[in-house]
Design a protein around this motif. Structure first.
Motif, PDB file in Angstrom:
ATOM      1  N   UNK A  22     -75.966 -42.793   8.003  1.00 48.21           N
ATOM      2  CA  UNK A  22     -76.409 -43.743   9.015  1.00 48.21           C
ATOM      3  C   UNK A  22     -77.933 -43.869   9.013  1.00 48.21           C
ATOM      4  N   UNK A  23     -78.625 -42.709   9.057  1.00 49.74           N
ATOM      5  CA  UNK A  23     -80.073 -42.722   9.235  1.00 49.74           C
ATOM      6  C   UNK A  23     -80.745 -41.741   8.274  1.00 49.74           C
ATOM      7  N   UNK A  24     -82.057 -41.636   8.413  1.00 53.09           N
ATOM      8  CA  UNK A  24     -82.796 -40.677   7.592  1.00 53.09           C
ATOM      9  C   UNK A  24     -82.648 -39.272   8.165  1.00 53.09           C
ATOM     10  N   UNK A  29     -82.952 -41.651  13.267  1.00 59.73           N
ATOM     11  CA  UNK A  29     -82.734 -42.962  13.851  1.00 59.73           C
ATOM     12  C   UNK A  29     -83.342 -44.024  12.936  1.00 59.73           C
ATOM     13  N   UNK A  30     -83.235 -45.282  13.327  1.00 61.12           N
ATOM     14  CA  UNK A  30     -83.632 -46.371  12.429  1.00 61.12           C
ATOM     15  C   UNK A  30     -85.135 -46.535  12.285  1.00 61.12           C
ATOM     16  N   UNK A  31     -85.924 -45.720  12.981  1.00 63.10           N
ATOM     17  CA  UNK A  31     -87.379 -45.780  12.807  1.00 63.10           C
ATOM     18  C   UNK A  31     -87.829 -45.079  11.532  1.00 63.10           C
ATOM     19  N   UNK A  32     -86.963 -44.248  10.959  1.00 73.80           N
ATOM     20  CA  UNK A  32     -87.318 -43.497   9.768  1.00 73.80           C
ATOM     21  C   UNK A  32     -86.981 -44.241   8.490  1.00 73.80           C
ATOM     22  N   UNK A  33     -87.214 -43.585   7.356  1.00 71.21           N
ATOM     23  CA  UNK A  33     -86.921 -44.135   6.034  1.00 71.21           C
ATOM     24  C   UNK A  33     -86.308 -43.038   5.165  1.00 71.21           C
ATOM     25  N   UNK A  34     -85.491 -43.450   4.193  1.00 75.79           N
ATOM     26  CA  UNK A  34     -84.983 -42.528   3.186  1.00 75.79           C
ATOM     27  C   UNK A  34     -84.894 -43.263   1.865  1.00 75.79           C
ATOM     28  N   UNK A  35     -84.882 -42.516   0.775  1.00 76.98           N
ATOM     29  CA  UNK A  35     -84.710 -43.089  -0.560  1.00 76.98           C
ATOM     30  C   UNK A  35     -83.249 -42.972  -0.947  1.00 76.98           C
ATOM     31  N   UNK A  36     -82.705 -44.049  -1.513  1.00 76.29           N
ATOM     32  CA  UNK A  36     -81.316 -44.007  -1.955  1.00 76.29           C
ATOM     33  C   UNK A  36     -81.150 -44.840  -3.214  1.00 76.29           C
ATOM     34  N   UNK A  37     -80.043 -44.595  -3.910  1.00 72.65           N
ATOM     35  CA  UNK A  37     -79.728 -45.344  -5.128  1.00 72.65           C
ATOM     36  C   UNK A  37     -78.794 -46.481  -4.771  1.00 72.65           C
ATOM     37  N   UNK A  38     -79.231 -47.700  -5.060  1.00 67.71           N
ATOM     38  CA  UNK A  38     -78.409 -48.871  -4.817  1.00 67.71           C
ATOM     39  C   UNK A  38     -77.416 -49.046  -5.967  1.00 67.71           C
ATOM     40  N   UNK A  39     -76.128 -48.997  -5.652  1.00 70.29           N
ATOM     41  CA  UNK A  39     -75.088 -49.210  -6.665  1.00 70.29           C
ATOM     42  C   UNK A  39     -74.512 -50.603  -6.482  1.00 70.29           C
ATOM     43  N   UNK A  40     -74.625 -51.415  -7.535  1.00 68.24           N
ATOM     44  CA  UNK A  40     -74.192 -52.804  -7.432  1.00 68.24           C
ATOM     45  C   UNK A  40     -73.236 -53.224  -8.547  1.00 68.24           C
ATOM     46  N   UNK A  41     -73.115 -52.421  -9.585  1.00 69.17           N
ATOM     47  CA  UNK A  41     -72.255 -52.814 -10.704  1.00 69.17           C
ATOM     48  C   UNK A  41     -71.217 -51.734 -10.968  1.00 69.17           C
ATOM     49  N   UNK A  95     -80.581 -48.502  -9.100  1.00 66.08           N
ATOM     50  CA  UNK A  95     -81.999 -48.198  -8.927  1.00 66.08           C
ATOM     51  C   UNK A  95     -82.261 -47.527  -7.577  1.00 66.08           C
ATOM     52  N   UNK A  96     -83.388 -46.788  -7.515  1.00 64.12           N
ATOM     53  CA  UNK A  96     -83.843 -46.173  -6.275  1.00 64.12           C
ATOM     54  C   UNK A  96     -84.583 -47.213  -5.436  1.00 64.12           C
ATOM     55  N   UNK A  97     -84.326 -47.220  -4.132  1.00 59.37           N
ATOM     56  CA  UNK A  97     -85.037 -48.084  -3.209  1.00 59.37           C
ATOM     57  C   UNK A  97     -85.102 -47.385  -1.850  1.00 59.37           C
ATOM     58  N   UNK A  98     -85.566 -48.082  -0.832  1.00 57.68           N
ATOM     59  CA  UNK A  98     -85.810 -47.490   0.488  1.00 57.68           C
ATOM     60  C   UNK A  98     -84.971 -48.225   1.533  1.00 57.68           C
ATOM     61  N   UNK A  99     -84.438 -47.454   2.492  1.00 58.14           N
ATOM     62  CA  UNK A  99     -83.679 -48.039   3.604  1.00 58.14           C
ATOM     63  C   UNK A  99     -84.000 -47.239   4.860  1.00 58.14           C
ATOM     64  N   UNK A 100     -83.681 -47.836   6.027  1.00 60.43           N
ATOM     65  CA  UNK A 100     -83.879 -47.120   7.293  1.00 60.43           C
ATOM     66  C   UNK A 100     -82.574 -46.810   8.015  1.00 60.43           C
ATOM     67  N   UNK A 101     -81.468 -47.448   7.606  1.00 57.33           N
ATOM     68  CA  UNK A 101     -80.166 -47.093   8.186  1.00 57.33           C
ATOM     69  C   UNK A 101     -79.057 -47.704   7.357  1.00 57.33           C
ATOM     70  N   UNK A 102     -77.914 -47.064   7.307  1.00 59.38           N
ATOM     71  CA  UNK A 102     -76.621 -47.591   6.859  1.00 59.38           C
ATOM     72  C   UNK A 102     -76.721 -48.481   5.613  1.00 59.38           C
ATOM     73  N   UNK A 103     -76.567 -47.887   4.445  1.00 58.64           N
ATOM     74  CA  UNK A 103     -76.768 -48.643   3.205  1.00 58.64           C
ATOM     75  C   UNK A 103     -75.663 -49.651   2.924  1.00 58.64           C
ATOM     76  N   UNK A 104     -74.393 -49.267   3.153  1.00 59.35           N
ATOM     77  CA  UNK A 104     -73.286 -50.198   2.937  1.00 59.35           C
ATOM     78  C   UNK A 104     -71.999 -49.570   3.448  1.00 59.35           C
ATOM     79  N   UNK A 105     -70.960 -50.375   3.563  1.00 56.87           N
ATOM     80  CA  UNK A 105     -69.656 -49.867   3.968  1.00 56.87           C
ATOM     81  C   UNK A 105     -69.099 -48.934   2.899  1.00 56.87           C
ATOM     82  N   UNK A 106     -68.684 -47.743   3.292  1.00 54.86           N
ATOM     83  CA  UNK A 106     -68.041 -46.818   2.368  1.00 54.86           C
ATOM     84  C   UNK A 106     -68.957 -45.850   1.666  1.00 54.86           C
ATOM     85  N   UNK A 107     -70.257 -45.879   1.983  1.00 50.10           N
ATOM     86  CA  UNK A 107     -71.174 -44.986   1.278  1.00 50.10           C
ATOM     87  C   UNK A 107     -72.483 -44.868   2.045  1.00 50.10           C
ATOM     88  N   UNK A 108     -73.160 -43.730   1.848  1.00 44.72           N
ATOM     89  CA  UNK A 108     -74.481 -43.531   2.434  1.00 44.72           C
ATOM     90  C   UNK A 108     -74.442 -42.940   3.825  1.00 44.72           C
TER      91      UNK A 108
END
Length: 338
Positions: free
Chosen positions: A161-163, A168-180, A146-159
């Motif tokens: 650092x920032x928007x 920097x971490x004051x911003x936001x970006x939309x990304x797809x969370x992969x969990x399965x 699913x699509x969600x919002x983050x401000x920095x570093x989504x996970x190890x190995x992907x994504x």
């Protein structure tokens, strides 16, 4: 004898929904078979539309019937009440012959003109929200992939650092969370309703956005637009991994929307998963804006067959450019005097 309405089937409220088909599910709840009946529907204060239907319906059968006449929803921003009913000979129970209380909205667009644009940097959203984002953006589904919002570093190995906007971490970006670990999952991020003005001269509407696709199990990003038939049409696709580090710079994508001038529409970003969980694709700074048609609107310029007296040029005209001016002269000549 008992012929009744089981369902009224209407389109979902939508951008640019000026007209649509209507169907009804009709059931034979009695003992004896039916072969004919008349169906009716009415939208708001409009005229009643009626149609005779013929079909053998035995006891216990529910059948869908579609009206030839379209339901009209002519004014953007208006919500329309829809009612449907049937009549049949020897129908002993009239209490199940009518369905009302349904509504459909023709969603009003935000107008994109030379001086107005759609701009989304996701800065107004909280991190890790799902479903409805600020300013009318909508994400489906809301779990698993699913699509969600983050401000920095989504996970190890992907994504990233920032928007892209602030870096920097004051911003936001939309990304797809992969969990399965499942390939072929779909996640959608849909824009609010917009209309591209058809009165702007010497400029073309362009969708632009910045993306980051770092991850060994990166899926595909498909950019789509809704046409006048309310079907999704693919504009472009960005396949697989395109970035190879968190710190890689975002890449800008631009897409000409000239074919959709004068239309109310939505833009949709469709993510398609690959097997694995290192596939957090990211987008940021989405914009729809009219761009002037200028001489820098060409690409893929190639020079070949160069001699002392001749040369071959090939190029691509972008964003609606109809003519291209080429100047030449001795090395170092002043542009405009070639």
């Amino acid at each position: 004898n008992d012929l009744g309405l089981a369902a009224l089937n209407l389109p979902d409220s939508a951008c640019g929904l000026n007209s649509a088909q209507v169907s009804i599910d009709v059931g034979n709840f009695g003992v004896n078979s039916y072969s004919t009946f008349t169906g009716y529907f009415k939208v708001g204060s409009g005229a009643v539309k009626s149609q005779s239907f013929s079909s053998s319906m035995s006891s216990g059968v529910v059948t869908t019937f579609t009206f030839d006449s379209l339901a009209k929803f002519p004014i953007a921003g208006n919500t329309y009440q829809v009612k449907a009913w049937i009549s049949a000979a020897n129908d002993a129970d009239a209490t199940n012959d009518t369905i009302s209380g349904y509504s459909v909205k023709n969603i009003a667009p935000d107008y994109i003109t030379l001086n107005d644009s759609l701009w989304e940097d996701f800065s107004g959203n909280n991190t890790y929200i799902t479903g409805n984002f600020n300013r009318g953006w909508k994400a489906t589904p809301t779990s698993s992939y699913y699509w969600t919002i983050e401000n920095y570093y989504t996970q190890s190995g992907s994504g990233p650092y920032y928007d892209h906007t602030s870096g920097n971490s004051s911003g936001r970006f939309a990304f797809v969370r992969t969990q399965t670990y499942q390939s072929g999952q779909l996640a959608y991020l849909e824009s609010p309703c917009v209309e591209l003005s058809d009165t702007v001269s010497n400029a073309v509407p362009v969708l632009s956005f910045w993306y980051h696709k770092y991850g060994a199990e990166m899926g595909d990003l498909v950019v789509q637009i809704k046409n006048q038939n309310l079907n999704w049409v693919t504009l472009d696709s960005i396949i697989g991994q395109t970035h190879f580090s968190y710190s890689d710079l975002y890449t800008k994508k631009e897409i000409d929307l000239s074919a959709y001038l004068g239309q109310s529409t939505n833009i949709r970003f469709k993510a398609v998963s690959k097997y694995g969980d290192d596939g957090d694709m990211t987008i940021d700074d989405i914009k729809i804006k009219f761009q002037p048609v200028t001489c820098d609107s060409i690409s893929n310029l190639n020079i070949s067959a160069l001699t002392d007296t001749s040369v071959d040029f090939t190029w691509s005209n972008n964003f609606g450019a109809l003519n291209t001016e080429i100047q030449w002269g001795s090395s170092g000549f002043t542009f405009g005097n070639g």
